[in-house]
Design a protein around this motif. Structure first.
Motif, PDB file in Angstrom:
ATOM      1  N   TYR A   1      47.879 -37.374  26.214  1.00 32.31           N
ATOM      2  CA  TYR A   1      47.486 -37.062  26.997  1.00 32.31           C
ATOM      3  C   TYR A   1      48.586 -36.667  27.818  1.00 32.31           C
ATOM      4  O   TYR A   1      49.247 -35.882  27.965  1.00 32.31           O
ATOM      5  N   ILE A   2      48.077 -35.250  28.761  1.00 32.52           N
ATOM      6  CA  ILE A   2      48.738 -34.489  29.435  1.00 32.52           C
ATOM      7  C   ILE A   2      48.924 -35.445  30.656  1.00 32.52           C
ATOM      8  O   ILE A   2      50.202 -35.346  31.340  1.00 32.52           O
ATOM      9  N   GLU A   3      48.753 -36.286  31.225  1.00 28.73           N
ATOM     10  CA  GLU A   3      49.034 -37.289  32.314  1.00 28.73           C
ATOM     11  C   GLU A   3      49.822 -38.381  31.969  1.00 28.73           C
ATOM     12  O   GLU A   3      49.659 -39.113  31.214  1.00 28.73           O
TER      13      GLU A   3
ATOM     14  N   ALA B   1      33.967 -28.128  32.702  1.00 27.18           N
ATOM     15  CA  ALA B   1      35.355 -27.328  31.802  1.00 27.18           C
ATOM     16  C   ALA B   1      36.180 -27.748  31.875  1.00 27.18           C
ATOM     17  O   ALA B   1      37.605 -28.081  31.748  1.00 27.18           O
ATOM     18  N   LEU B   2      35.709 -29.552  32.609  1.00 25.04           N
ATOM     19  CA  LEU B   2      37.154 -30.211  32.733  1.00 25.04           C
ATOM     20  C   LEU B   2      36.160 -31.506  32.106  1.00 25.04           C
ATOM     21  O   LEU B   2      35.648 -32.113  32.087  1.00 25.04           O
ATOM     22  N   GLN B   3      37.738 -32.916  31.503  1.00 27.07           N
ATOM     23  CA  GLN B   3      36.689 -33.858  31.201  1.00 27.07           C
ATOM     24  C   GLN B   3      37.852 -35.055  32.639  1.00 27.07           C
ATOM     25  O   GLN B   3      37.853 -35.659  33.203  1.00 27.07           O
ATOM     26  N   CYS B   4      39.022 -35.261  32.064  1.00 33.04           N
ATOM     27  CA  CYS B   4      39.851 -35.863  33.457  1.00 33.04           C
ATOM     28  C   CYS B   4      40.298 -35.186  34.045  1.00 33.04           C
ATOM     29  O   CYS B   4      40.449 -36.290  35.058  1.00 33.04           O
ATOM     30  N   GLY B   5      40.602 -33.561  33.878  1.00 29.23           N
ATOM     31  CA  GLY B   5      41.003 -33.596  35.273  1.00 29.23           C
ATOM     32  C   GLY B   5      42.111 -32.992  35.785  1.00 29.23           C
ATOM     33  O   GLY B   5      42.928 -32.664  36.548  1.00 29.23           O
ATOM     34  N   ILE B   6      43.600 -33.337  34.449  1.00 25.73           N
ATOM     35  CA  ILE B   6      44.283 -33.562  35.085  1.00 25.73           C
ATOM     36  C   ILE B   6      45.045 -31.738  34.494  1.00 25.73           C
ATOM     37  O   ILE B   6      45.660 -31.808  35.775  1.00 25.73           O
ATOM     38  N   CYS B   7      44.877 -31.770  33.775  1.00 27.79           N
ATOM     39  CA  CYS B   7      44.867 -30.105  33.411  1.00 27.79           C
ATOM     40  C   CYS B   7      44.393 -28.647  34.442  1.00 27.79           C
ATOM     41  O   CYS B   7      44.424 -27.384  34.833  1.00 27.79           O
ATOM     42  N   THR B   8      43.597 -29.430  35.604  1.00 28.15           N
ATOM     43  CA  THR B   8      42.455 -28.874  35.866  1.00 28.15           C
ATOM     44  C   THR B   8      43.040 -27.903  36.896  1.00 28.15           C
ATOM     45  O   THR B   8      42.716 -26.893  36.976  1.00 28.15           O
TER      46      THR B   8
ATOM     47  N   LEU C   1      48.052 -26.334  28.599  1.00 31.38           N
ATOM     48  CA  LEU C   1      47.461 -27.705  28.012  1.00 31.38           C
ATOM     49  C   LEU C   1      46.508 -28.287  28.338  1.00 31.38           C
ATOM     50  O   LEU C   1      46.261 -28.609  29.083  1.00 31.38           O
ATOM     51  N   CYS C   2      45.531 -28.190  27.655  1.00 27.93           N
ATOM     52  CA  CYS C   2      44.238 -29.363  27.478  1.00 27.93           C
ATOM     53  C   CYS C   2      44.129 -30.513  26.371  1.00 27.93           C
ATOM     54  O   CYS C   2      44.064 -29.987  25.385  1.00 27.93           O
ATOM     55  N   ARG C   3      44.229 -31.618  26.370  1.00 29.68           N
ATOM     56  CA  ARG C   3      43.639 -32.708  25.407  1.00 29.68           C
ATOM     57  C   ARG C   3      42.552 -32.181  25.686  1.00 29.68           C
ATOM     58  O   ARG C   3      42.321 -33.496  23.817  1.00 29.68           O
ATOM     59  N   CYS C   4      41.370 -32.726  26.845  1.00 32.42           N
ATOM     60  CA  CYS C   4      40.232 -33.336  26.627  1.00 32.42           C
ATOM     61  C   CYS C   4      38.985 -32.869  26.043  1.00 32.42           C
ATOM     62  O   CYS C   4      38.083 -32.561  25.393  1.00 32.42           O
ATOM     63  N   THR C   5      39.634 -31.055  25.976  1.00 27.80           N
ATOM     64  CA  THR C   5      37.638 -30.327  26.513  1.00 27.80           C
ATOM     65  C   THR C   5      37.926 -29.280  24.926  1.00 27.80           C
ATOM     66  O   THR C   5      37.049 -29.043  24.763  1.00 27.80           O
ATOM     67  N   GLY C   6      39.099 -29.304  24.633  1.00 24.46           N
ATOM     68  CA  GLY C   6      38.841 -28.119  23.349  1.00 24.46           C
ATOM     69  C   GLY C   6      38.927 -26.745  23.834  1.00 24.46           C
ATOM     70  O   GLY C   6      38.768 -26.218  22.820  1.00 24.46           O
TER      71      GLY C   6
HETATM   72  S1  FES Z   1      40.225 -31.630  30.890  1.00 24.67           S
HETATM   73 FE1  FES Z   1      42.190 -33.443  30.508  1.00 24.67          FE
HETATM   74  S2  FES Z   1      43.935 -32.272  30.164  1.00 24.67           S
HETATM   75 FE2  FES Z   1      42.697 -30.809  30.335  1.00 24.67          FE
END
Ligand code: FES
Ligand code: FES
Lengths: 754, 158
Positions: A207-209, B98-105, B135-140
């Protein structure tokens, strides 16, 4: 409450559409608040001192110099977190993992912590803490740790699950076994048998966070905790237990969460932050660095698996057997057990046996990672299945279709399946255009299947109807990837109103009853069930109020398309009342209108997927390129199809990273050598192609809308699908994940050397 | 350590602050100025979550010192929308999920804005390499690439 959760086959208006998520604008403007984005007045900065040793006795910790440093407000060690676990062995392990008690068990294990006025002072204070370690021999490899000669990590561990209790302690905490039939006899009927051993390395959820929290303990014994977590109710429970608080006095608010994938289901820093705040008498913010995230949180098991499968000439599998060894870090777990349950779940088998061994190693405590334990088992089994298909002379898809589990099949882990999607995903993969895409030189195609149980669990939801007819939905399952959107769709569907009329939030632990974690792909499954139930309870009240407004019997009022309608000819002149009209009048008809729901969501439908991928291997360097990737998976019912696709794509991408690159690398000294994104390389944009998805909808009979969990299964097939593709491209069977260029090159060279 | 007085421009506004000589611009933005849109995913320049634009150059703010912002122009995610009107990239990220968790957004949006400023009509390959520092870990990445493609065509038309 008579809630009927059975699938009803209704026509949908909102469910299945793709609106913009309610938390979207905040997330594209930088306004959304994640774990580290929250601050409190007078807040201190917390930092944790971690063991640089893989295994060491802690003789003494001297914190006196650190305490004297100006600006330091609290220093704690295990002595400040006394053992209140009262014989609960699992909680004791959690406590020990939060702060080492007498022994440091891995590189990165917390040994002390400070709270200071700023980050620089806190860092300086850590340097002033003197820890006297006595180094002990360590072991980090799962197979090494099983040997009799291996250093013992915990001499109180005697393997459970053996017929006789062993006389000597070992690093194997438990043996578990699943299956039915007689594998010995089954192999006797086989014309072909494939037998292979496989290894997978340890990976991190990535996870990025990083983990982050702000803890504030008051002198009256109440406390607040702001934290990024997948389950704030569970965190409250655990923190309260470890700190000796009453759960209701600790209010936990879940921040927006920057990825979890199972890794934010365990407390690490939170009890430490609370203990620091209690000691300092001020709020404390504790944020892990990336280095700490890798060294101390997360990882999945490293594994070693032996598989044996036999088939007749006609392609029928006659027997299947696997032995699975999973690393747990230094504490007991049930990771191999889950692997042993999932290993052969895709197939219809008369004779099957799996045995799992849980193994202690001097690595961080294993945590769940998306369909935990299933990808490694699937890697071994699906690689062997591919090889067996080749021996039999059948196409790998046909071979799997022939042996796929069906409705009524007794699964390899016990239960009998209801309607399931393994056959349909295989048929869809077979006719997918991807299967006909041309392959060039050094390119190979692979496919594989995957299974995940999915979970339900305890869920509590409130649906409140405002005086203006708008609807607030308060759920207790953390939104890890769009569930507020899908739950708003479900509320809108059930009430018969517009999506925009519903606003969903994740409520804190003081505002709602207990909810289990968002894990096991349960978020949308269980909270949508609770939302439907809450909405139905609200509709009952809405009907009563309408009846009151019309002065007729409630039995004559039905709810349709967001309106109360009086049925029967005698009420022909009454027209209809909208939800809004009833809400506006509610002050005069009995007050606020709300629907609540508390339930245990049973019947989470199992989920299956089939993945196809094309890989190019450079025979000179061993480097790989992913050319095409397709995911086919059963969603039961896709509530918000775009986010379902996103789950499929995200799981596939994580699987690709695991298969090709990601691994924890330990030195001889037992220290982690790559605790950063530079050397622990997760896939970046230029590593991947578009990831094609196909959603199948085989309704789950135990959910009103047919929903199944979708979040996890997508990470199960990739390791095997990619291994099969690489093996086909390179002409040599790959048995060790990740298939990094040196490993592929070594395999190619070994084959050349004959 | 004595603080350094810095005078700079952030999202078009004149800003002054005091910071430590060893303090990163990311920490200044987040901890001193309350601009928490830029995230710290690694602190070592490997994840791009802290991306900002410094005098028309895309940088990782975790690798820039707060003192280095003196006299420069800083653009962060908080300055991307105009009032309540979202930038086309923001709008397309929402539409494409284009975001899931949104931390990378925030980092992706800033990096994509920089990419389109330099190359308004990128190929898929150029987008993929242009955003490879994030880096984005959620979306591929699939939906991120599509959102950027869609935003590029909207912005060209505008
Ligand atoms: S949306 Fe979760 S890291 Fe990109
Ligand atoms: S935080 Fe700056 S690149 Fe990761």
């Amino acid at each position: 409450m008579n809630f009927d959760p059975r699938f009803s086959g209704r026509k949908f208006t909102s469910v299945g559409t793709r609106p913009i998520r309610p938390d979207g604008v905040d997330k594209v403007t930088g306004r959304a608040r994640y774990g580290a984005d929250f601050n409190m007045a007078g807040q201190l900065v917390g930092r944790v001192l971690r063991s640089p040793h893989a295994h060491a006795k802690i003789r003494k910790i001297d914190t006196s110099k650190a305490e004297k440093l100006p600006g330091v407000k609290a220093v704690i060690t295990a002595a400040d977190l006394p053992d209140l676990t009262d014989g609960d062995a699992a909680m004791y392990d959690v406590l020990d993992n939060c702060m080492a008690r007498g022994k440091a068990l891995y590189d990165g294990h917390a040994v002390a912590a400070v709270a200071a006025v700023d980050a620089r002072t806190a860092r300086q204070a850590l340097k002033l803490i003197e820890v006297d370690y006595e180094l002990l021999p360590h072991v980090t490899d799962v197979d090494e740790a099983m040997k009799h000669s291996a250093p013992l990590i915990n001499d109180a561990i005697f393997t459970e699950g053996l017929e006789e209790k062993p006389v000597k302690p070992s690093n194997v905490t438990k043996r578990s076994q699943f299956g039915h039939g007689d594998v010995h006899q089954g192999f006797g009927h086989a014309d072909f048998i494939v037998e292979r051993s496989f290894k997978t390395e340890q990976t991190h959820q990535g996870y990025i966070e990083p983990h982050a929290c702000v803890a504030s303990v008051s002198s009256d014994g109440t406390a607040d905790l702001w934290v990024c977590t997948q389950g704030h109710f569970v965190y409250r429970q655990h923190c309260a237990q470890l700190l000796g608080m009453e759960a209701s006095k600790l209010r936990v608010t879940s921040s927006e969460i920057g990825g979890g994938f199972g890794g934010k289901t365990h407390v690490w820093a939170e009890p430490v932050a609370l203990a620091l705040s209690r000691k300092a008498g001020r709020p404390v913010k504790l944020v892990m660095t990336r280095d700490e995230v890798f060294r101390a949180s997360g990882p999945t098991s490293a594994t070693s698996v032996d598989v044996r499968i036999g088939a007749r000439k006609d392609g029928t599998i006659t027997a299947a057997e696997a032995t699975l060894r999973y690393s747990c870090g230094p504490y007991a777990g049930s990771w191999a057990e889950i692997g042993a349950m999932t290993a052969f779940a895709c197939y219809r088998l008369d004779n099957v046996k799996t045995v799992g061994y849980e193994v202690l190693v001097n690595r961080p405590k294993t945590a769940a990672y998306r369909a935990p334990s299933a990808p490694m088992a699937a890697f071994a089994v699906e690689s062997a299945v591919d090889e067996l298909a080749k021996e039999v002379g059948m196409d790998p898809v046909e071979f799997r279709i022939r042996n796929a589990a069906q409705e009524g099949t007794r699964s390899s882990y016990g239960p009998v399946y209801g309607p399931i999607g393994i056959g349909p995903t295989l048929e869809a993969a077979k006719s997918h255009p991807h299967m006909k895409a041309p392959l060039g030189k050094n390119q190979g195609r692979g496919m594989a299947c995957g299974f995940w149980f999915n979970f339900g669990g305890q869920t509590c939801t409130d649906l409140n109807i405002g005086m203006d007819g708008s609807v607030s939905l308060a759920v207790g399952t953390v939104d890890v990837g769009g569930s507020r959107a899908s739950l708003s769709l479900v509320a809108a569907e059930e009430l018969g109103i517009a999506y925009e009329q519903v606003k969903a939030i994740v409520a804190d632990t003081s505002s709602l009853g207990y909810n289990d974690m968002t894990d096991g792909s349960r978020g949308t499954f269980s909270s949508s069930m609770a939302t439907i139930s809450a909405a139905r309870n609200a509709i009952k009240i809405l009907r009563e109020r309408a009846a009151q407004m019309w002065d007729i019997s409630v039995d004559d009022v039905v709810w349709e398309n967001g309106h109360a309608i009086a049925k029967g000819e005698k009420h022909g002149n009454l027209g209809r009342l909208s939800l809004k009209e009833i809400a506006v009048a509610s002050g005069k008809t009995g007050g606020p209108i709300a629907g609540h729901s508390e339930l245990v969501a049973d019947g989470a439908g199992v989920s299956f997927a089939t993945h196809i991928c094309d890989i190019e291997v450079d025979p000179e360097t061993g480097a790989t390129r992913v050319l095409r990737y397709t995911v086919v998976q059963d969603a039961g019912k896709a509530v918000h199809p775009t986010y379902v696709e996103g789950q499929y794509q995200g799981g596939a991408a994580q699987g690709i990273g695991w298969a090709l690159n990601e691994e924890y690398i330990y030195g001889k000294d037992g220290r982690l050598q790559n605790p950063g994104f530079l050397d622990y390389r997760i896939p970046v944009c230029s590593d991947l192609p578009m990831i094609d998805t196909q959603i199948l909808e085989i309704p789950n009979p135990n959910h009103p809308y047919g929903v199944r969990g979708v979040g996890e299964t997508s990470i199960v097939p990739p390791l095997a699908a990619i291994a099969n593709a690489v093996s086909n491209a390179a002409g040599v069977r790959m048995t060790h994940i990740p298939m990094s260029p040196p490993r592929i090159l070594a395999a190619i060279e070994a084959k050349r050397a004959g | 350590m004595a603080g350094v007085a810095v005078s700079t421009t952030i999202n078009g506004d004149h800003v002054e602050y005091l910071c430590q000589p060893d303090e990163t611009l990311l920490d200044v933005l987040r901890d001193r100025l309350g601009l928490t849109g830029a995230k710290e995913g690694c602190g070592t320049g490997d994840c791009g979550a802290c991306s900002i634009i410094l005098d028309d150059r895309l940088v990782c703010s975790c690798l820039v010192l707060g003192a280095e912002a003196e006299g420069r122009r800083v653009e962060t995610i908080e300055g991307m929308a105009h009032g309540d009107k979202l930038h086309p990239l923001q709008q397309k990220f929402l539409e494409h999920a284009a975001l899931q968790c949104g931390i990378c957004t925030p980092g992706f949006l800033i990096a994509a804005k920089d990419l389109l400023a330099k190359n308004p009509d990128p190929t898929e390959e150029e987008i993929r390499f242009g955003l490879a520092g994030n880096l984005c870990r959620c979306t591929g990445y699939d939906k991120i690439v599509r959102a950027v493609q869609d935003a590029a065509s909207v912005m060209k038309g505008a």
